[in-house]
Every structure is written in structure tokens, then in C-alpha cells.
Design an enzyme around this catalytic site. Structure first.
Site, PDB file in Angstrom:
ATOM      1  CE  LYS A  47       3.997 -22.844 -30.739  1.00 38.03           C
ATOM      2  NZ  LYS A  47       3.391 -24.210 -30.769  1.00 38.03           N
ATOM      3  CD  GLU A 103      -0.589 -26.870 -19.323  1.00 41.39           C
ATOM      4  OE1 GLU A 103      -0.593 -25.811 -19.986  1.00 41.39           O
ATOM      5  OE2 GLU A 103      -1.023 -27.931 -19.772  1.00 41.39           O
ATOM      6  CG  ASP A 104      -2.447 -22.594 -21.204  1.00 41.39           C
ATOM      7  OD1 ASP A 104      -2.498 -23.779 -20.775  1.00 41.39           O
ATOM      8  OD2 ASP A 104      -2.508 -22.320 -22.415  1.00 41.39           O
ATOM      9  CG  ASP A 107     -10.320 -28.595 -21.170  1.00 36.22           C
ATOM     10  OD1 ASP A 107     -11.304 -28.142 -20.592  1.00 36.22           O
ATOM     11  OD2 ASP A 107     -10.395 -29.087 -22.323  1.00 36.22           O
ATOM     12  CE  LYS A 135     -12.013 -24.602 -20.259  1.00 34.70           C
ATOM     13  NZ  LYS A 135     -12.130 -24.924 -21.705  1.00 34.70           N
ATOM     14  CG  PHE A 156     -12.692 -22.465 -26.568  1.00 37.62           C
ATOM     15  CD1 PHE A 156     -11.769 -23.476 -26.367  1.00 37.62           C
ATOM     16  CD2 PHE A 156     -12.379 -21.447 -27.456  1.00 37.62           C
ATOM     17  CE1 PHE A 156     -10.549 -23.480 -27.043  1.00 37.62           C
ATOM     18  CE2 PHE A 156     -11.167 -21.440 -28.128  1.00 37.62           C
ATOM     19  CZ  PHE A 156     -10.257 -22.453 -27.920  1.00 37.62           C
ATOM     20  CG  ASP A 163      -4.381 -21.320 -29.354  1.00 35.95           C
ATOM     21  OD1 ASP A 163      -4.524 -22.030 -28.342  1.00 35.95           O
ATOM     22  OD2 ASP A 163      -4.436 -21.773 -30.518  1.00 35.95           O
ATOM     23  NE  ARG A 169      -0.380 -19.444 -28.796  1.00 31.62           N
ATOM     24  CZ  ARG A 169      -0.804 -20.624 -28.367  1.00 31.62           C
ATOM     25  NH1 ARG A 169      -1.227 -20.761 -27.137  1.00 31.62           N
ATOM     26  NH2 ARG A 169      -0.828 -21.677 -29.160  1.00 31.62           N
TER      27      ARG A 169
END
Ligand code: IMP
Length: 186
Positions: A47, A103-104, A107, A135, A156, A163, A169
Site C-alpha cells: 500500500k 515502490e515506496d 530495503d 536504503k 526505520f 507505515d 501513511r
């Protein structure tokens, strides 16, 4: 939720709203150039990517179609397990399509690698990825996004799609939660 309550989570801001707007514009200029004359299928990873994807596509001058996929790594912790499952699949036929995944954050890279391999297996002509945050220090695969908004430190981060236990979000900046809250996540 009141703005003050939202801000209580945060230790500090890493990317202001203006930083995000600027990064989005930079990525938009690149993709509209690279995809000129094509009709890419832009696939948002639910999401978290919803906020970046809608702002990116409104900013880019790009003839495209959109779809969504929801994939998650098992569990609900702050680290990825590498085992990915599909919670909601794309609806379009991918055969012969130029796919742009949005993509947000990348990682470990397991999620992006899973999606790229899946779309290629389904016959996509090309698969690239636009990501707001990279990241890189935590990468556990050899994957790299093609369009990167900003490099992200090994922290993080929460907000603008990212989220904290399902919430926050809809915050318009990205920041680092206070230690006491991160410990709660385990
Ligand atoms: P990866 O598979 O380890 O690259 O992780 C990708 C997904 O994990 C992202 O799409 C996010 O949903 C989530 N994620 C990774 N890092 C963070 C973070 O710092 N904050 C919130 N979610 C994150």
C-alpha cells in the site's frame, strides 16, 4: 487524528514535504523522457507506494495505464524475512508490456526482486522500477532501482506511504520514530 498527535511519533524529520515534492519532480522528468512514445503499464506496490505513485504520475507527462499489486513479506516486524506472498495480484495481461513498478522504498530488495522476476516470467517486455527511497546499506539482493528519489539512511522511516504498524501513511513528510515506539514494534 490531530496533527499534533501524529507528530508525537517522530524523533526527527528526514525528508520534508518539499524534499519529497522535489524528488518526485526529478523522477518524473526522467521517466517521461525514457518512456516517451511508449505506453507503459505502471504497477504500484500497495500500500505504501500509493502516495508516491499518484503524485509521480500527476507530475509526469506520460501516456500510461495503471495497475496494482499487493505483496508482503511474512510477519509484521521492521525487517523483511525474504519470503514474499501475493495478497492482491495485478489484473492486466503483462505479455509484451513495458512495466514500470512504483515502490515506496527498497530495503533488502527481496520485494522488488520478487516482483521483477514475476513480471518477466509473465512475459513483460521490460521491467523497471521507480522508488522514492533507496536504503542501499541494507540490500540483501543484487537488485537496484532504475529511478531513485532520494538515498535513505539505514533507519526505520515512517510517513508518505510508509507505515508504522499500519498507520501514519497519510503523513506528508518522512521521519524517524522515537526509539520507544520502534522498540514497541519489535
Ligand atoms: P524489502 O523487501 O526489504 O526491500 O522491503 C520492501 C518493503 O518493506 C517496502 O515496500 C516497505 O513496505 C517495507 N519497508 C522497508 N523499510 C521500511 C521502513 O523504513 N519503513 C516502513 N516500511 C519499510
Amino acid at each position: 487524528m490531530a496533527k499534533d498527535d501524529m507528530q508525537e511519533l517522530y524523533d526527527r524529520v528526514l525528508f520534508s514535504h518539499q524534499d519529497i515534492v522535489d524528488a518526485t519532480k526529478e523522477v518524473a522528468r526522467k521517466i517521461e523522457n525514457d518512456y516517451a512514445g511508449k505506453n507503459p503499464l505502471v504497477i504500484g506496490a500497495l500500500k505504501g507506494a500509493v502516495f508516491f505513485m499518484t503524485d509521480l504520475l500527476k507530475e509526469a507527462s506520460l501516456l500510461c495505464e495503471i495497475d496494482f499489486i499487493d505483496v508482503s513479506s511474512y510477519g509484521n516486524s521492521t525487517t523483511s524475512s525474504g519470503k514474499i506472498r501475493i495478497d492482491k495480484d495485478v489484473q492486466r495481461d503483462l505479455t509484451g508490456r513495458d512495466i514500470l513498478i512504483v515502490e515506496d522504498i527498497v530495503d533488502t530488495g527481496y520485494t522488488l526482486k520478487f516482483m521483477k522476476d514475476l513480471f518477466l516470467e509473465r512475459g513483460a517486455k521490460s521491467v523497471k522500477c521507480a522508488v522514492l527511497l533507496d536504503k542501499e546499506a541494507r540490500r540483501a539482493t543484487d537488485i537496484k532501482a532504475d529511478y531513485i528519489g532520494r538515498a535513505c539512511p539505514d533507519e526505520f522511516v515512517v510517513g508518505y506511504g510508509l507505515d508504522f504498524a499500519g498507520k501514519y501513511r497519510n503523513v506528508d513528510f518522512i521521519g524517524v520514530p522515537k526509539d520507544k515506539y520502534i522498540k514497541e514494534l519489535g
